[in-house]
Design an enzyme around this catalytic site. Structure first.
Site, PDB file in Angstrom:
ATOM      1  N   TYR A  60     -17.763 -22.593  -3.630  1.00  0.00           N
ATOM      2  CA  TYR A  60     -16.837 -23.152  -4.422  1.00  0.00           C
ATOM      3  C   TYR A  60     -16.112 -23.393  -5.842  1.00  0.00           C
ATOM      4  O   TYR A  60     -17.182 -22.756  -6.259  1.00  0.00           O
ATOM      5  CB  TYR A  60     -17.629 -24.548  -3.402  1.00  0.00           C
ATOM      6  CG  TYR A  60     -17.282 -24.717  -2.511  1.00  0.00           C
ATOM      7  CD1 TYR A  60     -15.402 -25.553  -2.415  1.00  0.00           C
ATOM      8  CD2 TYR A  60     -18.430 -25.747  -1.729  1.00  0.00           C
ATOM      9  CE1 TYR A  60     -15.772 -26.206  -1.544  1.00  0.00           C
ATOM     10  CE2 TYR A  60     -17.915 -25.991  -0.416  1.00  0.00           C
ATOM     11  CZ  TYR A  60     -16.747 -25.988  -0.260  1.00  0.00           C
ATOM     12  OH  TYR A  60     -16.293 -26.267   1.140  1.00  0.00           O
ATOM     13  N   THR A 237       5.469 -17.619   1.056  1.00  0.00           N
ATOM     14  CA  THR A 237       4.643 -17.833   1.583  1.00  0.00           C
ATOM     15  C   THR A 237       3.701 -16.541   1.215  1.00  0.00           C
ATOM     16  O   THR A 237       4.696 -15.600   0.460  1.00  0.00           O
ATOM     17  CB  THR A 237       4.118 -17.104   3.233  1.00  0.00           C
ATOM     18  OG1 THR A 237       5.431 -16.540   3.349  1.00  0.00           O
ATOM     19  CG2 THR A 237       4.132 -18.625   3.627  1.00  0.00           C
ATOM     20  N   ARG A 246      -2.483 -12.963   4.194  1.00  0.00           N
ATOM     21  CA  ARG A 246      -1.794 -15.000   4.654  1.00  0.00           C
ATOM     22  C   ARG A 246      -2.792 -16.250   3.710  1.00  0.00           C
ATOM     23  O   ARG A 246      -3.411 -16.060   3.202  1.00  0.00           O
ATOM     24  CB  ARG A 246      -2.794 -15.385   6.120  1.00  0.00           C
ATOM     25  CG  ARG A 246      -2.064 -16.144   7.033  1.00  0.00           C
ATOM     26  CD  ARG A 246      -2.767 -15.369   8.123  1.00  0.00           C
ATOM     27  NE  ARG A 246      -1.991 -14.469   8.860  1.00  0.00           N
ATOM     28  CZ  ARG A 246      -0.805 -14.579   9.242  1.00  0.00           C
ATOM     29  NH1 ARG A 246       0.160 -15.637   9.356  1.00  0.00           N
ATOM     30  NH2 ARG A 246       0.176 -13.305   9.644  1.00  0.00           N
TER      31      ARG A 246
END
Ligand code: DSN
Length: 438
Positions: A60, A237, A246
């Site tokens: 995280y 993107t 992606r």
């Protein structure tokens, strides 16, 4: 081309989870032996691919470099800072947020940064080449904001038929006084005049957001004009012409805007960043900064022109008369009045040519049928196909469509597609041969 890392990863997964390994092997086989003409898809390098399959996924890292909500982020800080620096270098701008999980997330955050719920923005409607996140009624952009749409030239006698009508865009914006003017599209084959859009935005006191999701690689390589210095915010993107993993990206030159954008991405619309994907974005930006990438982007555009020419010479109509970028919209009706994009997509799929049906401007057919196809050359160019190959690809497409989806014709084309693919193998897309039959 053998990629031992893909091979050993696949072997490892097969030992633990043969069911998933087999499905992945089938997909690798599909990618290796079909011609990918979906304009928004590409084939990443082994380095970009493998950066995603790493221990970075274990961590995280909510927050930003130097200001995280978790310990142990020292290497993540450096990875994210490198990704940011490379993105700024590539797009020649001052600030970047590399955390958006996708292009739609990037747009959500950009809207949140500069608009309040209920405020109006101007964009091109989806059916004319816009994107879901540019105001489609079921998308956040249409639910929480009020889109007004500017048109294309729909008059066939106009020299810019099916291209953006900038004068009408000015009129729409002057009337509705949007907070944001949005440009950049998903199915628009022509060069975007960002300077002209900035004049429109200035005239109505709006901010200009350029969504360059499709053309990012062309912009980075200098084969499409840059939205900077005209756009206040640029969203994109990273996985289309830019040939990265992606994901999404937001860019700006303005310090007050990046502060708002950073807050909007986290904690506004996302939690923990996908650090394995951010590392892969950094690798992809590094690749795009190399001279070879400029050459790649030039070849993408040359191939698109050659493919359009090959289709026009076989009786198809390309909307707006051609293409300036990596994609084109093929109007199937002049070739065969009854042929729908839906059938064309299915028939070509049987022949190993992967495309998507797409509405053309003013399409009389609904989106599930359409009268057109959207074709793009980023993926074929990555695997090394040339302008001469594009004429052959146009011929194969025509053979399938003129054959009305006949099984024998599709099978015969499928053989030649396989042969073409064998001549141009994809690195990093390989797996032990599938064991099971699906
Ligand atoms: N779905 C993408 C495309 O195909 O253009 C846009 O997000």
């Amino acid at each position: 081309m053998h990629d031992p890392i893909s091979q050993s990863v696949n072997d490892l997964i097969r030992r633990q989870d043969p069911e998933i390994a087999d499905l992945m092997a089938h997909e690798a086989d599909r990618q290796q032996f079909t011609l990918e003409l979906i304009a928004s898809e590409n084939h990443v390098s082994p380095a970009v691919m493998h950066a995603m399959g790493t221990c970075l996924t274990n961590k995280y890292a909510e927050g930003y470099p130097g200001a995280r909500y978790y310990g142990g982020c020292e290497f993540h800080d450096r990875i994210e800072s490198l990704a940011i620096a490379r993105a700024c270098d590539l797009f020649k701008c001052r600030f970047a947020n590399v955390q958006p999980h996708s292009g739609a997330q990037a747009n959500t955050a950009a809207f949140m940064a500069v608009m309040k719920p209920g405020e109006t923005f101007a964009s091109l409607i989806l059916k004319d080449g816009g994107h879901l996140s540019h105001g489609m009624s079921l998308n956040f952009s249409g639910v929480y904001h009020k889109p007004v749409h500017y048109p294309l030239h729909y008059d066939q006698s106009h020299p810019e038929f099916e291209q953006i009508d900038y004068d009408a865009a000015m009129a729409v914006c002057t009337e509705h006084k949007p907070k944001v003017v949005m440009c950049g599209y998903s199915a628009y084959p022509r060069t975007i005049d960002f300077a002209r859009f900035r004049k429109i935005a200035d005239a109505c006191g709006a901010l200009l957001i350029a969504d360059i999701a499709h053309i990012a690689g062309l912009v980075a390589a200098g084969v499409h004009p840059s939205p900077f210095p005209h756009a206040h915010v640029v969203t994109t993107t990273t996985h289309k012409t830019l040939r990265g993993p992606r994901g999404g990206l937001i860019l700006t030159n303005e310090e007050d805007l990046i502060k708002k954008i950073n807050r909007a991405v986290f904690p506004g619309v996302q939690g923990g960043p996908l650090m394995h994907v951010i590392a892969s974005k950094a690798v992809a930006f590094g690749e795009a900064l190399r001279p070879e990438f400029k050459d790649y982007a030039r070849r993408v555009v040359a191939n698109a022109r050659a493919l359009a020419k090959g289709l026009i010479s076989r009786g198809y109509r390309i909307t707006s008369g051609g293409t300036d970028n990596h994609l084109m919209l093929v109007d199937l009706r002049p070739k065969s009045a009854d042929l729908t994009g839906h059938d064309a997509e299915n028939w070509l799929g049987k022949a190993g040519i992967v495309v998507n049906k797409n509405g053309i401007p003013n399409d009389p057919r609904p989106p599930k049928l359409t009268s057109g196809l959207r074709l793009g050359t980023p993926a074929l160019t990555t695997r090394g196909l040339s302008e001469r190959d594009m004429d052959a690809v146009a011929g194969l497409i025509d053979e399938v469509l003129a054959g009305g989806g006949d099984e024998a014709v599709c099978a015969s084309v499928r053989e030649r597609v396989r042969h073409l693919c064998e001549k141009h193998p994809l690195p990093g897309v390989e797996a032990a041969a599938p064991v099971g039959n699906l």
